[in-house]
Design a protein around this motif. Structure first.
Motif, mmCIF file in Angstrom:
data_model
loop_
_atom_site.group_PDB
_atom_site.id
_atom_site.type_symbol
_atom_site.label_atom_id
_atom_site.label_comp_id
_atom_site.label_asym_id
_atom_site.label_seq_id
_atom_site.Cartn_x
_atom_site.Cartn_y
_atom_site.Cartn_z
ATOM 1 N N LYS A 153 0.808 -1.220 0.000
ATOM 2 C CA LYS A 153 0.000 0.000 0.000
ATOM 3 C C LYS A 153 0.843 1.272 0.000
ATOM 4 C CE LYS A 153 -3.772 2.280 2.522
ATOM 5 N NZ LYS A 153 -3.586 3.461 1.773
ATOM 6 N N SER A 154 1.903 1.329 0.781
ATOM 7 C CA SER A 154 2.697 2.561 0.845
ATOM 8 C C SER A 154 3.325 2.883 -0.511
ATOM 9 C CB SER A 154 3.769 2.468 1.927
ATOM 10 O OG SER A 154 4.608 1.363 1.707
ATOM 11 N N PHE A 155 3.707 1.848 -1.247
ATOM 12 C CA PHE A 155 4.254 2.030 -2.592
ATOM 13 C C PHE A 155 3.184 2.631 -3.506
ATOM 14 C CE2 PHE A 155 4.937 0.600 -6.922
ATOM 15 C CZ PHE A 155 6.289 0.805 -7.125
ATOM 16 N N VAL A 156 2.000 2.038 -3.503
ATOM 17 C CA VAL A 156 0.911 2.499 -4.368
ATOM 18 C C VAL A 156 0.514 3.923 -4.004
ATOM 19 C CG1 VAL A 156 -1.490 2.089 -5.048
ATOM 20 C CG2 VAL A 156 0.096 0.168 -4.848
ATOM 21 N N ASP A 157 0.497 4.250 -2.727
ATOM 22 C CA ASP A 157 0.167 5.605 -2.289
ATOM 23 C C ASP A 157 1.202 6.622 -2.763
ATOM 24 O OD1 ASP A 157 -2.099 4.646 -1.047
ATOM 25 O OD2 ASP A 157 -1.231 4.667 0.970
ATOM 26 N N LYS A 158 2.420 6.202 -2.907
ATOM 27 C CA LYS A 158 3.514 7.096 -3.322
ATOM 28 C C LYS A 158 3.438 7.443 -4.808
ATOM 29 C CE LYS A 158 7.829 8.751 -2.737
ATOM 30 N NZ LYS A 158 8.314 9.681 -1.795
ATOM 31 N N ILE A 159 2.796 6.596 -5.596
ATOM 32 C CA ILE A 159 2.728 6.810 -7.039
ATOM 33 C C ILE A 159 1.800 7.985 -7.336
ATOM 34 C CG2 ILE A 159 1.995 5.799 -9.235
ATOM 35 C CD1 ILE A 159 2.841 3.102 -8.128
ATOM 36 N N ASP A 160 2.323 8.950 -8.093
ATOM 37 C CA ASP A 160 1.552 10.150 -8.401
ATOM 38 C C ASP A 160 0.423 9.893 -9.395
ATOM 39 O OD1 ASP A 160 3.103 11.735 -6.720
ATOM 40 O OD2 ASP A 160 4.568 12.154 -8.288
ATOM 41 N N ASP A 161 0.714 9.183 -10.467
ATOM 42 C CA ASP A 161 -0.279 8.965 -11.519
ATOM 43 C C ASP A 161 -0.461 7.483 -11.784
ATOM 44 O OD1 ASP A 161 -0.695 11.750 -12.158
ATOM 45 O OD2 ASP A 161 1.290 11.721 -13.100
ATOM 46 N N LYS A 162 -1.718 7.087 -11.852
ATOM 47 C CA LYS A 162 -2.052 5.698 -12.198
ATOM 48 C C LYS A 162 -2.969 5.757 -13.409
ATOM 49 C CE LYS A 162 -1.983 4.633 -7.299
ATOM 50 N NZ LYS A 162 -1.964 5.966 -6.744
ATOM 51 N N VAL A 163 -2.614 5.016 -14.441
ATOM 52 C CA VAL A 163 -3.382 5.032 -15.675
ATOM 53 C C VAL A 163 -3.804 3.609 -16.001
ATOM 54 C CG1 VAL A 163 -3.344 5.568 -18.132
ATOM 55 C CG2 VAL A 163 -2.087 7.015 -16.532
ATOM 56 N N LYS A 164 -5.077 3.453 -16.279
ATOM 57 C CA LYS A 164 -5.589 2.150 -16.697
ATOM 58 C C LYS A 164 -6.175 2.334 -18.085
ATOM 59 C CE LYS A 164 -8.911 -1.448 -15.641
ATOM 60 N NZ LYS A 164 -10.049 -1.853 -14.846
ATOM 61 N N THR A 165 -5.726 1.516 -19.010
ATOM 62 C CA THR A 165 -6.253 1.599 -20.371
ATOM 63 C C THR A 165 -7.199 0.438 -20.625
ATOM 64 O OG1 THR A 165 -4.389 0.346 -21.268
ATOM 65 C CG2 THR A 165 -4.171 2.739 -21.226
ATOM 66 N N GLU A 166 -8.065 0.640 -21.549
ATOM 67 C CA GLU A 166 -9.022 -0.395 -21.924
ATOM 68 C C GLU A 166 -8.918 -0.600 -23.430
ATOM 69 O OE1 GLU A 166 -12.369 -1.001 -19.961
ATOM 70 O OE2 GLU A 166 -11.547 -0.172 -18.113
ATOM 71 N N LYS A 167 -9.348 -1.750 -23.885
ATOM 72 C CA LYS A 167 -9.355 -2.006 -25.318
ATOM 73 C C LYS A 167 -10.320 -1.037 -25.988
ATOM 74 C CE LYS A 167 -8.023 -6.812 -25.210
ATOM 75 N NZ LYS A 167 -8.301 -8.179 -25.580
ATOM 76 N N LEU A 168 -9.971 -0.645 -27.215
ATOM 77 C CA LEU A 168 -10.830 0.259 -27.965
ATOM 78 C C LEU A 168 -12.131 -0.444 -28.347
ATOM 79 C CD1 LEU A 168 -8.186 1.816 -30.369
ATOM 80 C CD2 LEU A 168 -9.312 2.953 -28.471
ATOM 81 N N ASP A 169 -13.233 0.264 -28.159
ATOM 82 C CA ASP A 169 -14.500 -0.293 -28.638
ATOM 83 C C ASP A 169 -14.621 0.014 -30.133
ATOM 84 O OD1 ASP A 169 -15.259 2.389 -28.845
ATOM 85 O OD2 ASP A 169 -16.553 2.337 -27.091
#
Length: 170
Positions: free
Chosen positions: A104-120
């Protein structure tokens, strides 16, 4: 994913040392979930602390990291510094895997989280239409010809699209 066994420690350290010492401000880490936990702990320390203390001492000669057996060696490497690099972690796994691997502390330290999805299909058709319009414009301006393209090409281009190859597959 290249470093799945702790026996690859020197290779991992050498690669990360070169990346951290290099000019590129961004280091891309792919498939971290397949790596040995020992290396992910080192990456976690780099993110959380800005450096990582090594269990052995090394020197860097002839583009290789070599264990330093001579304590009088001048250029001893006993830790890795983040050197203000941006670490980008990429995975095809669920984002919760990041927390499973690093905590959790690692994930909290990350400034930006991007999740991509397949194009419809609708988004893919819009991209195809933009590419076709761009091709028509280039033909007009560079070749001074008008090009007409049948709209059935959209379905064909959509059918050859490969998500793993990205837009280049079109």
């Amino acid at each position: 994913s290249r470093y799945q066994s702790s026996s690859q420690e020197v290779l991992f350290l050498q690669d990360i040392y070169v990346a951290l010492s290099g000019k590129n401000p961004i280091i891309l880490i792919e498939n971290f979930e397949e790596a040995s936990p020992i290396f992910n702990r080192m990456l976690s320390e780099l993110v959380l602390e800005g450096n990582c203390v090594l269990s052995k001492r090394y020197t860097f000669k002839n583009n290789q990291l070599i264990e330093a057996t001579n304590t009088l060696s001048g250029d001893i490497i006993d830790h890795l510094d983040g050197n203000d690099k941006v670490l980008v972690f990429v995975s095809e796994k669920n984002p919760t895997k990041l927390m499973d691997v690093f905590g959790k502390s690692f994930v909290d330290k990350i400034d930006d989280k991007v999740k991509t999805e397949k194009l419809d299909d609708e988004s893919l058709i819009k991209i195809i239409e933009q590419l076709i319009d761009s091709l028509k414009l280039r033909c007009k301006t560079q070749l001074e010809i008008d090009v007409e393209i049948d709209s059935s090409i959209n379905d064909y281009l959509k059918s050859i699209y490969e998500p793993n190859d990205g837009i280049d597959s079109i």
